[in-house]
Write a protein that holds these residues in place. Structure first.
Motif, short mmCIF file in Angstrom:
data_model
loop_
_atom_site.label_atom_id
_atom_site.label_comp_id
_atom_site.label_asym_id
_atom_site.label_seq_id
_atom_site.Cartn_x
_atom_site.Cartn_y
_atom_site.Cartn_z
N TYR A 30 8.74 1.04 -4.37
CA TYR A 30 9.54 -0.18 -4.23
C TYR A 30 10.99 0.07 -4.61
CZ TYR A 30 4.72 -1.80 -4.43
OH TYR A 30 3.38 -1.95 -4.22
N GLN B 128 0.82 -1.21 0.00
CA GLN B 128 0.00 0.00 0.00
C GLN B 128 0.86 1.27 0.00
OE1 GLN B 128 -2.50 -0.75 3.41
NE2 GLN B 128 -4.09 -1.77 2.19
N HIS B 129 2.07 1.16 0.48
CA HIS B 129 2.99 2.31 0.42
C HIS B 129 3.27 2.69 -1.02
CE1 HIS B 129 6.95 4.38 0.68
NE2 HIS B 129 6.40 4.90 1.77
N GLY B 130 3.41 1.65 -1.87
CA GLY B 130 3.47 1.88 -3.30
C GLY B 130 4.80 2.28 -3.90
#
Length: 388
Positions: free
Chosen positions: A59, A55-57
């Motif tokens: 990477y 959910q942080h999105g």
């Protein structure tokens, strides 16, 4: 419904176990009970950790920090009574990768490397791929288990073995080596200056009343000549996340191993493997304890059913979710045996001969599945044998 009872549809998920049936067995009409992953969801804490991170999105490059290392240190201490230091840890996509790296870093071409057969197929491959020589110390079938021929082991060491790939718990025979056996292995390795590469990936999956002992935990001296390979991948069904680690007390060995990783361009774990490893070790203990009881019950069920209704004999494993089944009573060679299980029983097992000539007339069954799946697989085998 309990957490290990639900049957999940794993088809069309790029699953090796479920989506490669035609490639492996030349048939889609088989129940897959082969490659070593389980048909269970990982602990909810692992799934939550991965979901939260997703959910942080973002990477970007990631690091294995002290929180992850300390989770490993605590886990190994609590579950296996071995005190290790965070600086002893090196990280890898998998145990087989680490074995490749260790063999390249710490042995030379034409060196002899010993294995105890029948044994996990990649052991042969990691030795041969780097132009090393395979030396075999065959395990001895005794009653309904396997033992080590220590006279033969010492004889092989005397011939100049450089390294020994130990499998503990042993795949495929399910043996959990006890303290006396490990102490004798250690004594001989020290006597003949043999490096131990210890594959302990199944260490958490021993049955109740069978405790795993890391060979490096026996003494400082033996720790100094051992590289121990562990991972949460078999324990918590995380193989696809590619997160494992090596424990190396010997500073020079660790330096050489990590240099080899760097040469090959590997520099750390992926983000999700990193998150899963930490969450599993922090919050997965209750899930694991329930799993161990279930797997022992599964083992007992398979033994009871196959030995009551057929002439097959099942080695009484002490750990792992893999069963080693003696099929000599069927009087078939290895090719006919594999064909029988695919075409008549419609069950996809691992052919025993793939683990070495000692495995001829055996098959390996994966019991890491819901009871409904297990019962269907066992029924198919019994019916096929009794309807020959």
């Amino acid at each position: 419904m309990g957490i290990f009872e639900k049957v999940y549809d794993r088809k069309n998920t790029r699953s090796v176990k479920w989506d490669m049936l035609d490639a492996v067995f030349q048939s889609e009409d088989v129940l897959p009970m082969w490659v070593a992953d389980m048909d269970f969801k990982a602990p909810e804490a692992v799934n939550n950790a991965i979901t939260s991170r997703a959910q942080h999105g973002i990477y970007g490059y990631t690091v294995v920090d002290d929180d992850v290392k300390n989770a490993i240190v605590h886990w190994v201490s609590k579950r296996h009574s071995w005190t290790i230091k965070p600086q002893w840890l090196s990280f890898s996509p998998g145990v087989v990768t680490t074995l490749h790296m260790a063999i390249q870093a710490l042995t030379e071409p034409k060196d002899s490397i010993l294995i105890q057969t029948p044994v996990y197929t990649p052991f042969y491959q990691v030795i041969e791929a780097h132009d090393r020589n395979i030396i075999k110390n065959p395990l001895v079938r005794k009653d309904n288990t396997y033992v080590i021929d220590f006279n033969d082991l010492e004889s092989k060491f005397q011939q100049g073995v450089k390294a020994f790939i130990l499998c503990n718990p042993h795949n495929p025979v399910g043996k959990v080596w006890n303290k006396e056996e490990l102490e004798e292995i250690a004594r001989l390795c020290l006597k003949y200056n043999v490096l131990i590469l210890s594959d302990e990936i199944h260490c958490d999956l021993t049955f109740p009343n069978h405790n795993h002992i890391p060979i490096a935990s026996l003494s400082e001296e033996i720790a100094n000549c051992t590289i121990t390979c562990m991972a949460p991948s078999k324990t918590f069904n995380l193989a696809g996340l590619q997160a494992s680690y090596a424990i190396t007390a010997n500073k020079e060995y660790r330096r050489m191993l990590e240099k080899q990783f760097s040469i090959q361009g590997f520099h750390g774990l992926n983000i999700m493997g990193n998150m899963a490893l930490e969450a599993a070790y922090q919050y997965g203990e209750a899930w694991l304890d329930e799993l161990r009881i279930l797997l022992e019950d599964h083992r007992n069920y398979v033994i009871q059913e196959l030995e009551s209704h057929t002439d097959l004999r099942v080695i009484r494993s002490e750990g792992t979710y893999l069963l080693w089944i003696d099929c000599q009573s069927l009087n078939m060679d290895s090719k006919a045996l594999k064909k029988f299980f695919v075409e008549k029983a419609r069950v996809g097992l691992n052919n025993g001969v793939d683990y070495g000539d000692d495995g001829d007339q055996y098959m390996r069954m994966n019991i890491g599945c819901p009871r409904e799946t297990l019962e269907e697989g066992v029924k198919r085998i019994i019916d096929a044998i009794n309807n020959q």
